[in-house]
Design a protein around this motif. Structure first.
Motif, PDB file in Angstrom:
ATOM      1  N   THR A  50      48.295  38.675  31.748  1.00 23.01           N
ATOM      2  CA  THR A  50      48.112  39.837  30.871  1.00 23.01           C
ATOM      3  C   THR A  50      47.209  40.870  31.530  1.00 23.01           C
ATOM      4  O   THR A  50      46.191  40.519  32.122  1.00 23.01           O
ATOM      5  CB  THR A  50      47.496  39.401  29.528  1.00 23.01           C
ATOM      6  OG1 THR A  50      48.310  38.397  28.935  1.00 23.01           O
ATOM      7  CG2 THR A  50      47.374  40.587  28.580  1.00 23.01           C
ATOM      8  N   GLN A  51      47.605  42.108  31.456  1.00 24.11           N
ATOM      9  CA  GLN A  51      46.841  43.152  32.118  1.00 24.11           C
ATOM     10  C   GLN A  51      45.631  43.605  31.310  1.00 24.11           C
ATOM     11  O   GLN A  51      45.606  43.492  30.083  1.00 24.11           O
ATOM     12  CB  GLN A  51      47.751  44.359  32.413  1.00 24.11           C
ATOM     13  CG  GLN A  51      48.907  43.989  33.318  1.00 24.11           C
ATOM     14  CD  GLN A  51      49.807  45.152  33.636  1.00 24.11           C
ATOM     15  OE1 GLN A  51      49.467  46.300  33.347  1.00 24.11           O
ATOM     16  NE2 GLN A  51      50.955  44.880  34.231  1.00 24.11           N
TER      17      GLN A  51
ATOM     18  N   LEU B  43      40.134  46.536  41.410  1.00 24.30           N
ATOM     19  CA  LEU B  43      39.501  46.169  40.135  1.00 24.30           C
ATOM     20  C   LEU B  43      38.240  46.984  39.893  1.00 24.30           C
ATOM     21  O   LEU B  43      38.039  47.560  38.819  1.00 24.30           O
ATOM     22  CB  LEU B  43      39.171  44.674  40.140  1.00 24.30           C
ATOM     23  CG  LEU B  43      38.229  44.155  39.045  1.00 24.30           C
ATOM     24  CD1 LEU B  43      38.777  44.447  37.652  1.00 24.30           C
ATOM     25  CD2 LEU B  43      38.001  42.660  39.211  1.00 24.30           C
ATOM     26  N   ASP B  47      41.363  49.848  37.930  1.00 22.79           N
ATOM     27  CA  ASP B  47      42.804  49.737  37.717  1.00 22.79           C
ATOM     28  C   ASP B  47      43.089  48.978  36.422  1.00 22.79           C
ATOM     29  O   ASP B  47      42.780  47.785  36.319  1.00 22.79           O
ATOM     30  CB  ASP B  47      43.433  49.003  38.907  1.00 22.79           C
ATOM     31  CG  ASP B  47      44.920  48.775  38.715  1.00 22.79           C
ATOM     32  OD1 ASP B  47      45.485  49.294  37.736  1.00 22.79           O
ATOM     33  OD2 ASP B  47      45.525  48.080  39.558  1.00 22.79           O
ATOM     34  N   PRO B  48      43.684  49.655  35.440  1.00 20.09           N
ATOM     35  CA  PRO B  48      43.937  49.053  34.121  1.00 20.09           C
ATOM     36  C   PRO B  48      45.006  47.962  34.189  1.00 20.09           C
ATOM     37  O   PRO B  48      45.153  47.180  33.257  1.00 20.09           O
ATOM     38  CB  PRO B  48      44.434  50.212  33.272  1.00 20.09           C
ATOM     39  CG  PRO B  48      44.286  51.443  34.116  1.00 20.09           C
ATOM     40  CD  PRO B  48      44.224  51.003  35.539  1.00 20.09           C
ATOM     41  N   GLY B  49      45.735  47.930  35.285  1.00 23.01           N
ATOM     42  CA  GLY B  49      46.812  46.954  35.429  1.00 23.01           C
ATOM     43  C   GLY B  49      46.334  45.628  35.981  1.00 23.01           C
ATOM     44  O   GLY B  49      47.098  44.673  36.050  1.00 23.01           O
ATOM     45  N   THR B  50      45.077  45.581  36.343  1.00 25.39           N
ATOM     46  CA  THR B  50      44.534  44.328  36.861  1.00 25.39           C
ATOM     47  C   THR B  50      44.742  43.202  35.863  1.00 25.39           C
ATOM     48  O   THR B  50      44.547  43.376  34.672  1.00 25.39           O
ATOM     49  CB  THR B  50      43.028  44.465  37.159  1.00 25.39           C
ATOM     50  OG1 THR B  50      42.820  45.559  38.044  1.00 25.39           O
ATOM     51  CG2 THR B  50      42.469  43.197  37.776  1.00 25.39           C
ATOM     52  N   GLN B  51      45.180  42.058  36.370  1.00 25.07           N
ATOM     53  CA  GLN B  51      45.480  40.953  35.469  1.00 25.07           C
ATOM     54  C   GLN B  51      44.231  40.170  35.062  1.00 25.07           C
ATOM     55  O   GLN B  51      43.234  40.145  35.766  1.00 25.07           O
ATOM     56  CB  GLN B  51      46.488  40.011  36.129  1.00 25.07           C
ATOM     57  CG  GLN B  51      47.799  40.713  36.453  1.00 25.07           C
ATOM     58  CD  GLN B  51      48.817  39.805  37.098  1.00 25.07           C
ATOM     59  OE1 GLN B  51      48.631  38.592  37.160  1.00 25.07           O
ATOM     60  NE2 GLN B  51      49.898  40.380  37.588  1.00 25.07           N
ATOM     61  N   MET B  52      44.343  39.544  33.903  1.00 24.64           N
ATOM     62  CA  MET B  52      43.234  38.780  33.354  1.00 24.64           C
ATOM     63  C   MET B  52      42.766  37.708  34.327  1.00 24.64           C
ATOM     64  O   MET B  52      41.571  37.483  34.503  1.00 24.64           O
ATOM     65  CB  MET B  52      43.673  38.114  32.050  1.00 24.64           C
ATOM     66  CG  MET B  52      42.606  38.102  30.976  1.00 24.64           C
ATOM     67  SD  MET B  52      42.970  36.960  29.622  1.00 24.64           S
ATOM     68  CE  MET B  52      44.614  37.406  29.187  1.00 24.64           C
ATOM     69  N   ARG B  53      43.700  37.038  34.978  1.00 28.94           N
ATOM     70  CA  ARG B  53      43.328  35.984  35.916  1.00 28.94           C
ATOM     71  C   ARG B  53      42.447  36.532  37.023  1.00 28.94           C
ATOM     72  O   ARG B  53      41.519  35.855  37.477  1.00 28.94           O
ATOM     73  CB  ARG B  53      44.570  35.322  36.519  1.00 28.94           C
ATOM     74  CG  ARG B  53      45.462  36.267  37.306  1.00 28.94           C
ATOM     75  CD  ARG B  53      46.352  35.528  38.292  1.00 28.94           C
ATOM     76  NE  ARG B  53      47.252  34.569  37.637  1.00 28.94           N
ATOM     77  CZ  ARG B  53      48.414  34.899  37.084  1.00 28.94           C
ATOM     78  NH1 ARG B  53      48.815  36.166  37.096  1.00 28.94           N
ATOM     79  NH2 ARG B  53      49.179  34.001  36.530  1.00 28.94           N
ATOM     80  N   VAL B  55      40.462  39.314  36.861  1.00 31.10           N
ATOM     81  CA  VAL B  55      39.153  39.670  36.306  1.00 31.10           C
ATOM     82  C   VAL B  55      38.307  38.420  36.102  1.00 31.10           C
ATOM     83  O   VAL B  55      37.140  38.368  36.513  1.00 31.10           O
ATOM     84  CB  VAL B  55      39.306  40.401  34.955  1.00 31.10           C
ATOM     85  CG1 VAL B  55      37.942  40.755  34.386  1.00 31.10           C
ATOM     86  CG2 VAL B  55      40.147  41.658  35.121  1.00 31.10           C
ATOM     87  N   LEU B  56      38.894  37.404  35.510  1.00 26.60           N
ATOM     88  CA  LEU B  56      38.150  36.181  35.230  1.00 26.60           C
ATOM     89  C   LEU B  56      37.706  35.497  36.516  1.00 26.60           C
ATOM     90  O   LEU B  56      36.617  34.935  36.594  1.00 26.60           O
ATOM     91  CB  LEU B  56      39.008  35.225  34.383  1.00 26.60           C
ATOM     92  CG  LEU B  56      39.239  35.704  32.946  1.00 26.60           C
ATOM     93  CD1 LEU B  56      40.229  34.804  32.234  1.00 26.60           C
ATOM     94  CD2 LEU B  56      37.920  35.731  32.184  1.00 26.60           C
TER      95      LEU B  56
END
Lengths: 84, 84
Positions: A50-51, B43, B47-53, B55-56
């Motif tokens: 999820t983005q 990131l 970039d708003p398209g960065t995925q949750m994985r 970021v985490l």
DNA sequence: ATAAAATTTGCGCTATGGCGTAAAATGAGA
DNA sequence: TCTCATTTTACGCCATAGCGCAAATTTTAT
């Protein structure tokens, strides 16, 4: 309402819990965000792909926000273990 | 260290600030996460398209975690306005 | 039980994230 | 100033997010 999350699952569960606590359906969130109900579903079920834009959009719809903070030493119990 | 973020830019800036405060380079974070330096850069630049994985993963590398909480009424000043 | 509401899943589609690799641009120190 | 380190950008590639649309499944109430 303040929930620590380190995994997509924990974030998804937190969002679902808050949504229900506020008496909203995925359709309600969908209407506020212009995201498909399926996308909300996917997020709540912990899709790691999820983005950020999607997560932030849903957070806003639920009147939530992120806080980035240093990790806190805590028990092995995850939020899912504590709340049914 | 505790930073509220509602936009990809704010999240990116927060991560960059924390990374530098910990004396780490993007390459260091890259090594800890197995993400490319370019991905870390993207990131941090919001970039708003960065995925949750992603970021985490970076959060973990910086020993940070997310907290989801109710929005707090605050001034119009964003974190970027406060910190140089 | 059963009808309605809510959530999940599927298909075809376009857009884009993150990969490897590399080069260009920017920043920091001698 | 002139390097060297750091960060940003680019290209081709594959995987997949989120879209419209729809059907299937699960949950909730009557």
């Amino acid at each position: 309402m303040k929930i620590t999350a380190r995994t997509p699952d924990q974030i998804g569960n937190a969002l679902r819990r808050v949504r229900k606590a506020k008496g909203m359906t995925q359709k309600d969130v969908s209407a506020r965000t212009n995201l498909r109900v399926a996308t909300i579903s996917s997020l709540e079920n912990g899709d790691p792909g999820t983005q950020m834009r999607t997560v932030l959009s849903v957070l806003a719809a639920l009147d939530l926000e992120f806080v980035v903070q240093d990790r806190v030493q805590e028990s092995q119990l995850s939020i899912e273990d504590i709340f049914s």
